[in-house]
Design an enzyme around this catalytic site. Structure first.
Site, PDB file in Angstrom:
ATOM      1  N   ASP A 263       7.056  26.998  -7.776  1.00  0.00           N
ATOM      2  CA  ASP A 263       8.171  27.251  -6.858  1.00  0.00           C
ATOM      3  C   ASP A 263       7.791  28.387  -5.910  1.00  0.00           C
ATOM      4  O   ASP A 263       7.526  29.509  -6.358  1.00  0.00           O
ATOM      5  CB  ASP A 263       9.390  27.628  -7.731  1.00  0.00           C
ATOM      6  CG  ASP A 263      10.610  27.997  -6.917  1.00  0.00           C
ATOM      7  OD1 ASP A 263      10.539  28.050  -5.674  1.00  0.00           O
ATOM      8  OD2 ASP A 263      11.659  28.238  -7.556  1.00  0.00           O
TER       9      ASP A 263
ATOM     10  N   ASN B 182      14.058  23.058   9.488  1.00  0.00           N
ATOM     11  CA  ASN B 182      14.379  22.090  10.545  1.00  0.00           C
ATOM     12  C   ASN B 182      14.689  22.883  11.812  1.00  0.00           C
ATOM     13  O   ASN B 182      14.826  24.109  11.760  1.00  0.00           O
ATOM     14  CB  ASN B 182      15.530  21.162  10.147  1.00  0.00           C
ATOM     15  CG  ASN B 182      16.806  21.928   9.876  1.00  0.00           C
ATOM     16  OD1 ASN B 182      17.337  22.597  10.759  1.00  0.00           O
ATOM     17  ND2 ASN B 182      17.279  21.866   8.643  1.00  0.00           N
TER      18      ASN B 182
ATOM     19  N   GLY C 264      15.709  20.611  -0.002  1.00  0.00           N
ATOM     20  CA  GLY C 264      14.314  20.831  -0.361  1.00  0.00           C
ATOM     21  C   GLY C 264      13.933  22.295  -0.470  1.00  0.00           C
ATOM     22  O   GLY C 264      14.702  23.134  -0.946  1.00  0.00           O
ATOM     23  N   VAL C 265      12.723  22.595  -0.011  1.00  0.00           N
ATOM     24  CA  VAL C 265      12.208  23.958  -0.128  1.00  0.00           C
ATOM     25  C   VAL C 265      13.023  24.921   0.752  1.00  0.00           C
ATOM     26  O   VAL C 265      13.229  26.086   0.389  1.00  0.00           O
ATOM     27  CB  VAL C 265      10.696  23.995   0.193  1.00  0.00           C
ATOM     28  CG1 VAL C 265      10.381  23.735   1.643  1.00  0.00           C
ATOM     29  CG2 VAL C 265      10.059  25.299  -0.261  1.00  0.00           C
ATOM     30  N   ASP C 266      13.512  24.428   1.869  1.00  0.00           N
ATOM     31  CA  ASP C 266      14.347  25.230   2.777  1.00  0.00           C
ATOM     32  C   ASP C 266      15.601  25.712   2.042  1.00  0.00           C
ATOM     33  O   ASP C 266      15.958  26.904   2.086  1.00  0.00           O
ATOM     34  CB  ASP C 266      14.715  24.336   3.973  1.00  0.00           C
ATOM     35  CG  ASP C 266      15.292  25.091   5.154  1.00  0.00           C
ATOM     36  OD1 ASP C 266      15.247  26.336   5.153  1.00  0.00           O
ATOM     37  OD2 ASP C 266      15.782  24.422   6.091  1.00  0.00           O
TER      38      ASP C 266
ATOM     39  N   SER D   9       6.597  18.723   5.402  1.00  0.00           N
ATOM     40  CA  SER D   9       6.920  17.341   5.835  1.00  0.00           C
ATOM     41  C   SER D   9       6.781  16.267   4.759  1.00  0.00           C
ATOM     42  O   SER D   9       7.071  15.097   5.035  1.00  0.00           O
ATOM     43  CB  SER D   9       6.085  16.904   7.058  1.00  0.00           C
ATOM     44  OG  SER D   9       6.585  17.459   8.245  1.00  0.00           O
ATOM     45  N   THR D  10       6.333  16.634   3.552  1.00  0.00           N
ATOM     46  CA  THR D  10       6.059  15.578   2.568  1.00  0.00           C
ATOM     47  C   THR D  10       7.255  15.250   1.671  1.00  0.00           C
ATOM     48  O   THR D  10       7.131  14.442   0.748  1.00  0.00           O
ATOM     49  CB  THR D  10       4.849  15.919   1.671  1.00  0.00           C
ATOM     50  OG1 THR D  10       5.184  17.032   0.832  1.00  0.00           O
ATOM     51  CG2 THR D  10       3.619  16.235   2.493  1.00  0.00           C
ATOM     52  N   GLY D  11       8.398  15.872   1.949  1.00  0.00           N
ATOM     53  CA  GLY D  11       9.601  15.576   1.163  1.00  0.00           C
ATOM     54  C   GLY D  11      10.543  14.714   1.993  1.00  0.00           C
ATOM     55  O   GLY D  11      10.257  13.553   2.285  1.00  0.00           O
TER      56      GLY D  11
ATOM     57  N   TYR E 255      11.051  14.576   5.035  1.00  0.00           N
ATOM     58  CA  TYR E 255      10.481  14.062   6.288  1.00  0.00           C
ATOM     59  C   TYR E 255       9.430  12.957   6.070  1.00  0.00           C
ATOM     60  O   TYR E 255       8.892  12.418   7.046  1.00  0.00           O
ATOM     61  CB  TYR E 255       9.900  15.208   7.120  1.00  0.00           C
ATOM     62  CG  TYR E 255      10.939  16.039   7.845  1.00  0.00           C
ATOM     63  CD1 TYR E 255      12.296  15.707   7.809  1.00  0.00           C
ATOM     64  CD2 TYR E 255      10.583  17.166   8.592  1.00  0.00           C
ATOM     65  CE1 TYR E 255      13.249  16.469   8.472  1.00  0.00           C
ATOM     66  CE2 TYR E 255      11.528  17.927   9.269  1.00  0.00           C
ATOM     67  CZ  TYR E 255      12.863  17.583   9.205  1.00  0.00           C
ATOM     68  OH  TYR E 255      13.798  18.336   9.872  1.00  0.00           O
TER      69      TYR E 255
END
Ligand code: AR6
Length: 171
Positions: free
Chosen positions: A9, A23, A31-33, A120-122, A124
């Site tokens: 994490d 974004n 997500g991570v954001d 971008s791999t989640g 997006y």
């Protein structure tokens, strides 16, 4: 520059800067954001709002830097990855720009240790293997790479972790 791979994490890392897969609104999300904003608290959101008020958010491929609020890191670099739309919309170059622009901002700030999530791999939907190859190549090509002591790739999911393991061991 040491490139390190960790599974876990990003909000737990005590590096100079962690990178957020944000974004363009800079107001947080999932997500991570979401994880970063939850743990960093109000100071982070306020810093993001201040940037929005000055320059109306952040375009895809660009990056901005803020305080890290209550996180163990000192700064958060927010970058906006491309939404995968099939690969014909410049997604690969835009993703490379996320890594390059984040490192350029970090360099300006005198940051020595920085951690990247798998941008971008989640949500997006960028293909993970292609994203990992772009991330690694862009970091390796960055000039001057000696400006950084430690660059960490932190993978939250097993699939990304094993892709990075394979690709990082190929040279
Ligand atoms: N630490 C490290 N990596 C994480 C964590 C964490 N705590 N949580 C998730 N990941 P995503 P995107 C990984 O969806 O695809 C947000 O709503 C996750 O496994 O967070 O760039 C933003 O506001 C994945 O590999 O970001 C945007 O609207 C990676 O982080 C949108 O999602 C990225 O997944 C951005 O989508």
């Amino acid at each position: 520059m040491t490139i390190e791979l960790i599974k876990g994490d990003i909000t737990t890392l005590a590096v100079d800067a962690i990178v957020n897969a944000a974004n363009s609104s800079l107001l947080g999300g999932g997500g991570v954001d979401g994880a970063i904003h939850r743990k960093a608290g109000k100071a982070l959101l306020e810093a993001c709002i201040a940037i929005r008020n000055k320059q109306s958010g952040c375009a895809t491929g660009n990056a901005v830097i803020t305080t890290a609020g209550e996180l163990p890191a000192k700064y958060v670099i927010h970058t906006v990855g491309p939404v995968w739309q099939g690969g014909q919309k410049g997604e690969e170059e835009l993703l490379a720009r996320c890594y390059r622009n984040s490192l350029a901002l970090a360099l300006d700030q005198g940051i020595k240790t920085i951690a990247f999530p798998n941008i971008s791999t989640g949500i997006y939907h960028f293909p993970k293997k292609l994203a990992a190859a772009i991330a690694i190549q862009t970091i390796r090509d960055f000039n001057p790479r000696d400006a950084f002591e430690r660059v960490v790739f932190i993978c939250f999911d097993e699939e990304n972790y094993s892709l990075y393991q394979t690709l990082l061991n190929q040279e």
